[in-house]
Design a protein around this motif. Sequence first.
Motif, PDB file in Angstrom:
ATOM      1  N   PRO A   5       0.813  -1.233   0.000  1.00  0.00           N
ATOM      2  CA  PRO A   5       0.000   0.000   0.000  1.00  0.00           C
ATOM      3  C   PRO A   5       0.846   1.283   0.000  1.00  0.00           C
ATOM      4  CG  PRO A   5      -0.931  -1.586   1.514  1.00  0.00           C
ATOM      5  CD  PRO A   5       0.402  -2.135   1.077  1.00  0.00           C
ATOM      6  N   SER A   6       1.962   1.253   0.687  1.00  0.00           N
ATOM      7  CA  SER A   6       2.859   2.421   0.692  1.00  0.00           C
ATOM      8  C   SER A   6       3.496   2.604  -0.676  1.00  0.00           C
ATOM      9  CB  SER A   6       3.958   2.256   1.734  1.00  0.00           C
ATOM     10  OG  SER A   6       3.397   2.211   3.024  1.00  0.00           O
ATOM     11  N   PHE A   7       3.887   1.505  -1.304  1.00  0.00           N
ATOM     12  CA  PHE A   7       4.476   1.585  -2.637  1.00  0.00           C
ATOM     13  C   PHE A   7       3.455   2.090  -3.646  1.00  0.00           C
ATOM     14  CE2 PHE A   7       5.742  -0.164  -6.751  1.00  0.00           C
ATOM     15  CZ  PHE A   7       7.015   0.380  -6.853  1.00  0.00           C
ATOM     16  N   MET A   8       2.218   1.673  -3.487  1.00  0.00           N
ATOM     17  CA  MET A   8       1.161   2.097  -4.402  1.00  0.00           C
ATOM     18  C   MET A   8       0.944   3.602  -4.360  1.00  0.00           C
ATOM     19  SD  MET A   8       0.193  -0.292  -6.297  1.00  0.00           S
ATOM     20  CE  MET A   8      -1.217   0.529  -7.027  1.00  0.00           C
ATOM     21  N   LYS A   9       1.212   4.237  -3.228  1.00  0.00           N
ATOM     22  CA  LYS A   9       1.112   5.698  -3.152  1.00  0.00           C
ATOM     23  C   LYS A   9       2.103   6.340  -4.122  1.00  0.00           C
ATOM     24  CE  LYS A   9      -0.606   5.939   1.556  1.00  0.00           C
ATOM     25  NZ  LYS A   9      -0.360   6.374   2.931  1.00  0.00           N
ATOM     26  N   HIS A  10       3.295   5.749  -4.231  1.00  0.00           N
ATOM     27  CA  HIS A  10       4.286   6.257  -5.182  1.00  0.00           C
ATOM     28  C   HIS A  10       3.805   6.058  -6.619  1.00  0.00           C
ATOM     29  CE1 HIS A  10       7.423   7.226  -2.316  1.00  0.00           C
ATOM     30  NE2 HIS A  10       7.206   6.069  -1.711  1.00  0.00           N
ATOM     31  N   ILE A  11       3.219   4.902  -6.884  1.00  0.00           N
ATOM     32  CA  ILE A  11       2.710   4.617  -8.228  1.00  0.00           C
ATOM     33  C   ILE A  11       1.603   5.611  -8.583  1.00  0.00           C
ATOM     34  CG2 ILE A  11       1.475   2.930  -9.660  1.00  0.00           C
ATOM     35  CD1 ILE A  11       4.451   2.274  -9.196  1.00  0.00           C
ATOM     36  N   HIS A  12       0.682   5.834  -7.656  1.00  0.00           N
ATOM     37  CA  HIS A  12      -0.405   6.790  -7.906  1.00  0.00           C
ATOM     38  C   HIS A  12       0.139   8.202  -8.125  1.00  0.00           C
ATOM     39  CE1 HIS A  12      -3.522   3.892  -7.371  1.00  0.00           C
ATOM     40  NE2 HIS A  12      -3.205   3.648  -6.110  1.00  0.00           N
ATOM     41  N   PHE A  13       1.154   8.570  -7.362  1.00  0.00           N
ATOM     42  CA  PHE A  13       1.752   9.897  -7.513  1.00  0.00           C
ATOM     43  C   PHE A  13       2.352  10.039  -8.904  1.00  0.00           C
ATOM     44  CE2 PHE A  13       4.159  13.634  -6.832  1.00  0.00           C
ATOM     45  CZ  PHE A  13       3.689  14.241  -5.686  1.00  0.00           C
ATOM     46  N   LEU A  14       3.090   9.024  -9.348  1.00  0.00           N
ATOM     47  CA  LEU A  14       3.690   9.057 -10.683  1.00  0.00           C
ATOM     48  C   LEU A  14       2.623   9.096 -11.767  1.00  0.00           C
ATOM     49  CD1 LEU A  14       6.589   6.503 -10.153  1.00  0.00           C
ATOM     50  CD2 LEU A  14       6.827   8.952 -10.649  1.00  0.00           C
ATOM     51  N   GLU A  15       1.556   8.349 -11.560  1.00  0.00           N
ATOM     52  CA  GLU A  15       0.467   8.328 -12.537  1.00  0.00           C
ATOM     53  C   GLU A  15      -0.259   9.667 -12.569  1.00  0.00           C
ATOM     54  OE1 GLU A  15      -2.645   4.977 -14.067  1.00  0.00           O
ATOM     55  OE2 GLU A  15      -2.330   5.128 -11.915  1.00  0.00           O
ATOM     56  N   ASP A  16      -0.514  10.237 -11.405  1.00  0.00           N
ATOM     57  CA  ASP A  16      -1.192  11.538 -11.338  1.00  0.00           C
ATOM     58  C   ASP A  16      -0.356  12.655 -11.954  1.00  0.00           C
ATOM     59  OD1 ASP A  16      -3.313  10.299 -10.078  1.00  0.00           O
ATOM     60  OD2 ASP A  16      -2.763  10.991  -8.068  1.00  0.00           O
ATOM     61  N   SER A  17       0.959  12.528 -11.854  1.00  0.00           N
ATOM     62  CA  SER A  17       1.835  13.546 -12.435  1.00  0.00           C
ATOM     63  C   SER A  17       1.945  13.392 -13.949  1.00  0.00           C
ATOM     64  CB  SER A  17       3.232  13.479 -11.806  1.00  0.00           C
ATOM     65  OG  SER A  17       3.925  12.328 -12.260  1.00  0.00           O
ATOM     66  N   GLY A  18       1.506  12.266 -14.464  1.00  0.00           N
ATOM     67  CA  GLY A  18       1.550  12.027 -15.897  1.00  0.00           C
ATOM     68  C   GLY A  18       2.825  11.360 -16.387  1.00  0.00           C
ATOM     69  N   LEU A  19       3.709  10.970 -15.458  1.00  0.00           N
ATOM     70  CA  LEU A  19       4.962  10.349 -15.865  1.00  0.00           C
ATOM     71  C   LEU A  19       4.809   8.887 -16.277  1.00  0.00           C
ATOM     72  CD1 LEU A  19       7.385  11.920 -13.263  1.00  0.00           C
ATOM     73  CD2 LEU A  19       7.318  12.343 -15.720  1.00  0.00           C
ATOM     74  N   ILE A  20       3.820   8.206 -15.692  1.00  0.00           N
ATOM     75  CA  ILE A  20       3.588   6.812 -16.063  1.00  0.00           C
ATOM     76  C   ILE A  20       2.103   6.599 -16.321  1.00  0.00           C
ATOM     77  CG2 ILE A  20       5.543   5.990 -14.677  1.00  0.00           C
ATOM     78  CD1 ILE A  20       3.459   4.776 -12.719  1.00  0.00           C
ATOM     79  N   ARG A  21       1.806   5.491 -16.972  1.00  0.00           N
ATOM     80  CA  ARG A  21       0.425   5.060 -17.127  1.00  0.00           C
ATOM     81  C   ARG A  21       0.364   3.603 -16.707  1.00  0.00           C
ATOM     82  NH1 ARG A  21       2.721   3.741 -21.424  1.00  0.00           N
ATOM     83  NH2 ARG A  21       2.207   3.250 -23.507  1.00  0.00           N
ATOM     84  N   THR A  22      -0.770   3.189 -16.229  1.00  0.00           N
ATOM     85  CA  THR A  22      -0.928   1.795 -15.833  1.00  0.00           C
ATOM     86  C   THR A  22      -2.129   1.207 -16.569  1.00  0.00           C
ATOM     87  OG1 THR A  22      -2.371   2.275 -13.951  1.00  0.00           O
ATOM     88  CG2 THR A  22       0.004   2.251 -13.517  1.00  0.00           C
TER      89      THR A  22
END
Length: 111
Positions: free
Chosen positions: A46-63
């Motif tokens: 769950p803590s790691f997922m916060k990083h993934i969501h942050f990257l996705e929200d910033s537009g740097l990654i897509r899932t």
Amino acid sequence: MEKHPETLNGIFQALADPTRRAVIARLGKGPASISDLAKPFDMALPSFMKHIHFLEDSGLIRTHKEGRVRTCALEKKSFASVESWLSAQRALWEARTDRLEQFVTAASSKE
């Protein structure tokens, strides 16, 4: 890029964290599942997922999700906007240092 400063702010804020930079570096080699991305980090999922969501929200990654596996990939458009902004800054500072060099050279030749 001054038209969208909030976009750049989010991208640079995302890149400010070493965990997120490591995820971006790994994704530079190609898409990866979240479980593969999380393996090197000593944190709960769950803590790691916060990083993934942050990257996705910033537009740097897509899932995207296939079955039970969520895969991440880089969003190259965001990196292009950062490169555009950095290029403009580079040109500005190179022009300033060129003028400084001319000033110093002119001043030293007068001596």
